[in-house]
Design an enzyme around this catalytic site. Sequence first.
Site, short mmCIF file in Angstrom:
data_model
loop_
_atom_site.label_atom_id
_atom_site.label_comp_id
_atom_site.label_asym_id
_atom_site.label_seq_id
_atom_site.Cartn_x
_atom_site.Cartn_y
_atom_site.Cartn_z
N TYR A 1 0.83 -1.20 0.00
CA TYR A 1 0.00 0.00 0.00
C TYR A 1 0.87 1.26 0.00
O TYR A 1 0.59 2.24 -0.68
CB TYR A 1 -0.94 0.03 1.21
CG TYR A 1 -1.92 1.16 1.14
CD1 TYR A 1 -3.16 0.99 0.52
CD2 TYR A 1 -1.60 2.43 1.63
CE1 TYR A 1 -4.05 2.04 0.39
CE2 TYR A 1 -2.49 3.48 1.50
CZ TYR A 1 -3.71 3.29 0.89
OH TYR A 1 -4.58 4.34 0.76
N PHE B 1 -7.41 21.88 -24.43
CA PHE B 1 -7.70 20.45 -24.50
C PHE B 1 -8.91 20.19 -23.62
O PHE B 1 -9.07 20.82 -22.57
CB PHE B 1 -6.52 19.56 -24.11
CG PHE B 1 -6.88 18.12 -24.33
CD1 PHE B 1 -7.00 17.62 -25.61
CD2 PHE B 1 -7.19 17.29 -23.26
CE1 PHE B 1 -7.43 16.32 -25.83
CE2 PHE B 1 -7.62 15.98 -23.48
CZ PHE B 1 -7.73 15.50 -24.77
N THR B 2 -9.74 19.23 -24.03
CA THR B 2 -11.06 19.04 -23.41
C THR B 2 -10.99 18.88 -21.89
O THR B 2 -11.58 19.67 -21.15
CB THR B 2 -11.73 17.80 -24.04
OG1 THR B 2 -10.82 16.70 -23.95
CG2 THR B 2 -12.07 18.05 -25.51
N ASP C 1 1.80 20.33 -20.53
CA ASP C 1 1.08 19.08 -20.72
C ASP C 1 2.04 18.19 -21.51
O ASP C 1 2.19 18.34 -22.72
CB ASP C 1 -0.23 19.31 -21.46
CG ASP C 1 -1.02 18.01 -21.63
OD1 ASP C 1 -0.39 16.93 -21.60
OD2 ASP C 1 -2.24 18.07 -21.80
N LYS D 1 -0.13 7.82 -23.40
CA LYS D 1 0.24 8.13 -24.79
C LYS D 1 1.74 7.84 -24.99
O LYS D 1 2.13 6.68 -25.11
CB LYS D 1 -0.10 9.59 -25.10
CG LYS D 1 -1.60 9.87 -25.31
CD LYS D 1 -2.35 10.02 -24.04
CE LYS D 1 -3.72 10.64 -24.24
NZ LYS D 1 -4.50 10.66 -22.99
N ARG E 1 -13.31 15.64 -33.68
CA ARG E 1 -12.58 16.69 -32.98
C ARG E 1 -12.99 18.02 -33.61
O ARG E 1 -12.25 18.67 -34.32
CB ARG E 1 -11.06 16.52 -33.09
CG ARG E 1 -10.50 15.28 -32.44
CD ARG E 1 -10.20 15.38 -30.95
NE ARG E 1 -11.34 15.25 -30.07
CZ ARG E 1 -11.23 15.01 -28.76
NH1 ARG E 1 -10.05 14.82 -28.20
NH2 ARG E 1 -12.30 14.95 -27.99
N PHE F 1 -18.72 14.99 -25.96
CA PHE F 1 -18.34 14.12 -27.08
C PHE F 1 -18.27 12.65 -26.68
O PHE F 1 -18.46 11.77 -27.52
CB PHE F 1 -16.99 14.56 -27.67
CG PHE F 1 -15.87 14.59 -26.67
CD1 PHE F 1 -15.66 15.71 -25.87
CD2 PHE F 1 -15.03 13.50 -26.50
CE1 PHE F 1 -14.64 15.73 -24.93
CE2 PHE F 1 -14.01 13.51 -25.57
CZ PHE F 1 -13.82 14.64 -24.78
N1 PM9 Z 1 -6.33 12.47 -24.55
C1 PM9 Z 1 -7.08 11.43 -26.53
O1 PM9 Z 1 -7.71 10.53 -27.09
C2 PM9 Z 1 -7.98 10.64 -24.28
C3 PM9 Z 1 -9.42 10.81 -24.45
S1 PM9 Z 1 -10.06 12.32 -25.12
C4 PM9 Z 1 -10.33 13.27 -23.71
O2 PM9 Z 1 -6.39 12.25 -27.16
C5 PM9 Z 1 -3.84 15.70 -23.53
C6 PM9 Z 1 -3.08 16.48 -24.51
C7 PM9 Z 1 -4.55 14.58 -23.91
C8 PM9 Z 1 -5.31 13.85 -22.93
C9 PM9 Z 1 -6.10 12.76 -23.29
C10 PM9 Z 1 -5.26 14.30 -21.60
C11 PM9 Z 1 -6.02 13.60 -20.51
C12 PM9 Z 1 -4.54 15.41 -21.27
N2 PM9 Z 1 -3.85 16.09 -22.23
O3 PM9 Z 1 -7.03 10.68 -20.81
O4 PM9 Z 1 -6.96 11.55 -18.50
O5 PM9 Z 1 -4.52 14.20 -25.18
O6 PM9 Z 1 -5.08 10.19 -19.32
O7 PM9 Z 1 -5.38 12.44 -20.20
C13 PM9 Z 1 -7.10 11.54 -25.09
P1 PM9 Z 1 -6.17 11.13 -19.68
#
Ligand code: PM9
Length: 460
Positions: free
Chosen positions: A75, A127-128, A218, A261, A385, A452
Amino acid sequence: MKPTRRSWAEPFKIKVVEHVRLTTPEQRLRAITQAGYNTFLLRSEDVYIDLLTDSGTNAMSDWQWAGMMLGDEAYAGSRNFYHLEETVRRFYGYRYVIPTHQGRGAEHILSKILIKPGDVIPGNMYFTTTRLHQELAGGTFHDVIIDEAHDPENEHPFKGNVDLDKLEALIRRYGPERIPYVSIGATVNMAGGQPISLENLRAVRALTARHGIRIVLDGTRVAENAYFIQQREPGQAGRSVADIVKEICSLTDACTMSAKKDALVNIGGFLAVNDETIYEEARNLVVVYEGLHTYGGLAGRDMEAVARGIEESVQDDHIRARVGQVLYLGNKMRDWGIPIVVPIGGHGVFLDARRFLPHIPQEHYPAQALTAAIYLDSGVRGMERGIVSAGRDKDTGQEHKPRLELVRLAIPRRVYTQAHMDVVAESVLAVYEQRDKIRGLRMVYEPRYLRFFQARFEPL
Ligand code: PM9
């Protein structure tokens, strides 16, 4: 005949395969209808080639899988946390590391710490999830990316650059005390995976330093950004991607990271900072929302996979093959006259739905309709997008109407072959040749946040 060129190939071979399923047109019509014309609502079993996202869909290496077996599931104080911390320090250079379950977990914590109601956060395009966390903390996002980024046909090599005049005007208008940080995406996802140059980032650093404003990176696709710098920026060709990544990070004060990613894992993320006070506060908050500060919602084995993935992600031969595959797909479509965002980005090919479907007005969700049409043609799954992703203004409730109305075909790392890319390109071409038949959509269900993901549509 002697070959006239020497090809290059991926720096790996395949050890395990996962079967994919071909479907019939009737099955796909049923599936997309049940999914409300939203590819996020499809079952993955109904998908042939899945280009929905490059997030968490990567193939891990045998070295990463071996690391999973060395997970220390204590843990508190897992040895994999210390390996992750050491790796982040080595490759990104930040002093303190807080693991989170994924990128938005880090965004949540950082936004809560740094943003107070009425604050303004400039950034190189929204970014969303990032913008939503800024808004939920009471802030307002302001786009300060260069104008070229909003033009899908503009060939600027660094469309992720910040427009320094826009940033300076914002600082003058609101004052540095209302700007907790500048948010820098590298690469910029919503612009089509476009990089920021080192020269521009250095200039942003100089400007913000004069006003005592932080920069938050980011770093989700920072290795891809570094590769473009190596390839395109004068004076950078001789440097390794790892070296450039470290410099990018050194020009910023903190970093939110979705490890799903660049870092080649299926789950994970972290917040990394240099400031001890922010770290202390983040350590307090992480136990509320994610888990103890030495696991942040991740299993020990997941942290080990992230640590090893980071190390693999900055290898020059890896990143060349990764981006090279995206370029292969993009160039093929471009050569056939299919309208895509140029330059081709780091993590996917982005179709320009405005030019693809000029007969569908933005209110009828052309990119959403095009995403569904490609799925119907071949079972290839992409993501909208455009206006759907952009959502609504938090104050007026009006729909944002972004200039970029795109379909993203994101390529998971180390998952698909060149033959898969050919199938994708040929499907998009077939849809392009029948584009006059595609109709717009009407939204019949709209969720409150990040619409979305779960919105539903019907054909007009
Ligand atoms: N990006 C993508 O498909 C995941 C789902 S769409 C919301 O591109 C950036 C630049 C991203 C991103 C996720 C996140 C969030 C932050 N910054 O999905 O929470 O491209 O790990 O990261 C998606 P998490």
